[in-house]
Design an enzyme around this catalytic site. Structure first.
Site, mmCIF file in Angstrom:
data_model
loop_
_atom_site.group_PDB
_atom_site.id
_atom_site.type_symbol
_atom_site.label_atom_id
_atom_site.label_comp_id
_atom_site.label_asym_id
_atom_site.label_seq_id
_atom_site.Cartn_x
_atom_site.Cartn_y
_atom_site.Cartn_z
ATOM 1 N N ASN A 17 -3.373 -6.684 8.547
ATOM 2 C CA ASN A 17 -4.262 -6.581 7.386
ATOM 3 C C ASN A 17 -4.351 -7.903 6.637
ATOM 4 O O ASN A 17 -5.399 -8.250 6.099
ATOM 5 C CB ASN A 17 -3.821 -5.433 6.470
ATOM 6 C CG ASN A 17 -2.552 -5.726 5.694
ATOM 7 O OD1 ASN A 17 -2.593 -6.309 4.621
ATOM 8 N ND2 ASN A 17 -1.418 -5.335 6.240
ATOM 9 N N SER A 68 2.011 -5.392 3.222
ATOM 10 C CA SER A 68 3.454 -5.384 3.459
ATOM 11 C C SER A 68 4.189 -6.456 2.663
ATOM 12 O O SER A 68 5.384 -6.668 2.864
ATOM 13 C CB SER A 68 3.742 -5.587 4.956
ATOM 14 O OG SER A 68 3.095 -4.615 5.733
ATOM 15 N N HIS A 76 5.444 -5.169 8.967
ATOM 16 C CA HIS A 76 5.294 -6.567 9.381
ATOM 17 C C HIS A 76 5.465 -7.515 8.196
ATOM 18 O O HIS A 76 4.508 -8.094 7.686
ATOM 19 C CB HIS A 76 3.934 -6.767 10.049
ATOM 20 C CG HIS A 76 3.858 -6.156 11.410
ATOM 21 N ND1 HIS A 76 2.669 -5.752 11.992
ATOM 22 C CD2 HIS A 76 4.825 -5.873 12.308
ATOM 23 C CE1 HIS A 76 2.925 -5.253 13.192
ATOM 24 N NE2 HIS A 76 4.212 -5.313 13.403
ATOM 25 N N HIS A 105 4.143 2.014 11.461
ATOM 26 C CA HIS A 105 3.057 1.950 12.441
ATOM 27 C C HIS A 105 3.083 3.112 13.425
ATOM 28 O O HIS A 105 2.170 3.261 14.236
ATOM 29 C CB HIS A 105 3.135 0.626 13.219
ATOM 30 C CG HIS A 105 2.938 -0.574 12.355
ATOM 31 N ND1 HIS A 105 3.948 -1.451 12.051
ATOM 32 C CD2 HIS A 105 1.846 -1.036 11.706
ATOM 33 C CE1 HIS A 105 3.489 -2.403 11.256
ATOM 34 N NE2 HIS A 105 2.213 -2.179 11.034
ATOM 35 N N CYS A 120 0.866 -1.176 0.000
ATOM 36 C CA CYS A 120 0.000 0.000 0.000
ATOM 37 C C CYS A 120 0.910 1.235 0.000
ATOM 38 O O CYS A 120 2.133 1.135 0.141
ATOM 39 C CB CYS A 120 -0.912 0.006 1.230
ATOM 40 S SG CYS A 120 -0.020 0.207 2.798
ATOM 41 N N HIS A 154 -1.275 -4.485 19.053
ATOM 42 C CA HIS A 154 -0.688 -4.072 17.785
ATOM 43 C C HIS A 154 0.088 -2.763 17.945
ATOM 44 O O HIS A 154 -0.319 -1.868 18.688
ATOM 45 C CB HIS A 154 -1.779 -3.911 16.724
ATOM 46 C CG HIS A 154 -1.257 -3.824 15.328
ATOM 47 N ND1 HIS A 154 -0.825 -2.647 14.771
ATOM 48 C CD2 HIS A 154 -1.076 -4.768 14.370
ATOM 49 C CE1 HIS A 154 -0.413 -2.865 13.532
ATOM 50 N NE2 HIS A 154 -0.550 -4.149 13.270
ATOM 51 N N GLU A 182 0.458 -0.217 15.992
ATOM 52 C CA GLU A 182 -0.283 0.990 15.610
ATOM 53 C C GLU A 182 -1.186 1.453 16.745
ATOM 54 O O GLU A 182 -1.249 2.643 17.057
ATOM 55 C CB GLU A 182 -1.122 0.717 14.351
ATOM 56 C CG GLU A 182 -1.933 1.932 13.902
ATOM 57 C CD GLU A 182 -2.845 1.628 12.727
ATOM 58 O OE1 GLU A 182 -3.944 2.205 12.672
ATOM 59 O OE2 GLU A 182 -2.454 0.808 11.857
#
Length: 278
Positions: A220, A262, A40, A72, A12, A122, A124
């Site tokens: 994700n 990723s 990741h 993140h 992304c 996580h 983030e």
């Protein structure tokens, strides 16, 4: 056997940007350090390490050193300590993640209790929490709401981890609306995540087998597998061609493939070529 690759598969914008920043920093001649992994994905991490960036577990004297902030993001305490220790900060935080951090901080200043829909452990989510003065409420399941705490809240603002499952997030918000009198909802699931999830809702119905490529640490990618597996039991989450089993493809005419945000294109190409050889 027909193989279809999802249009949204692979890096992304935020991941590509972070990797580009990392390689640029590595080629600058500076001593560059990083707390944790840039993204990741193990293959990407190996490439970053080969470029000369060193992974550290804690901050020491930062004189003549640069600290690379991961995609993140990081909490304010880490950023403050790094600056005081003398590190030059190179910020590769995904712009979408930074926006979530800013929304949460702004809503807290306006007197809202911040609620985060996301995975409690996580990176983030930890970074978002670390931009707040008070304690955030973190919810990762529609079935396990902290009702006693929620009933005491009069005014709240909800943000969502950028890679969360859209359907799950909306389900949780609907439950929160019945409990909290004044609720502001910010749908901070990023556009690439939304596109991937919409695509993976169709692919399992159009293919005999679904292959999802990405690290087991990737949030994700985990969401993509969860959605695919709920629609097609022949959905497999792999990290490399070594995870593939021949018997998955017996009697198969159509294979759908997607990859997490990723996952490098080189990994995906390698897997597609391997499946073609089968």
């Amino acid at each position: 056997m027909k193989i279809t690759l999802a249009k949204s598969a692979g890096f992304c914008f935020g991941v590509k940007r972070a990797i580009d920043i990392a390689f640029k920093a590595a080629s600058s001649g500076e001593k560059v350090y990083m707390l944790g992994d840039i993204v990741h994905n193990e293959d990407v991490v190996k490439q970053i390490r080969k470029s000369g960036i060193r992974k550290i577990s804690g901050l020491a004297c930062g004189r003549n050193k640069a600290l690379l902030i991961r995609a993140h993001g990081a909490d304010l305490a880490t950023l403050s300590l790094a600056a005081r220790s003398g590190y030059k900060i190179i910020d590769a935080t995904c712009p979408m993640v930074k926006e979530i951090q800013n929304i949460a901080h702004s809503m807290e200043k306006k007197g809202c209790q911040v609620i985060i829909i996301g995975d409690k452990r996580h990176d983030e989510v930890r970074g978002i929490v670390g931009h707040l003065k008070g304690q955030a409420v973190i919810i990762d399941s529609a079935q396990d709401l902290p009702l006693n705490r929620l009933k005491a809240i009069k005014k709240a603002a909800v943000v969502v981890q950028s890679t969360q499952n859209m359907d799950l997030a909306l389900k949780i918000v609907e439950s929160l609306k019945k409990i909290i009198p004044e609720l502001l909802f910010f749908n901070t699931i990023c556009k690439p995540t939304r596109i991937r999830q919409e695509e993976i809702k169709k692919m399992p119905l159009e293919n005999d087998v679904i292959i999802i490529i990405g690290s087991k640490k990737s949030a994700n990618t985990k969401r993509l597998h969860e959605i695919a597996a709920s629609l097609n039991r022949r959905s497999y989450w792999i990290t490399s061609k070594n995870d593939i089993r021949r018997d998955w493809f017996r009697g198969t005419r159509k294979v759908g493939i997607t990859a997490g945000a990723s996952t490098p294109d080189s990994t995906t190409r390698d897997i597609i070529e391997y499946i073609k050889q089968l």
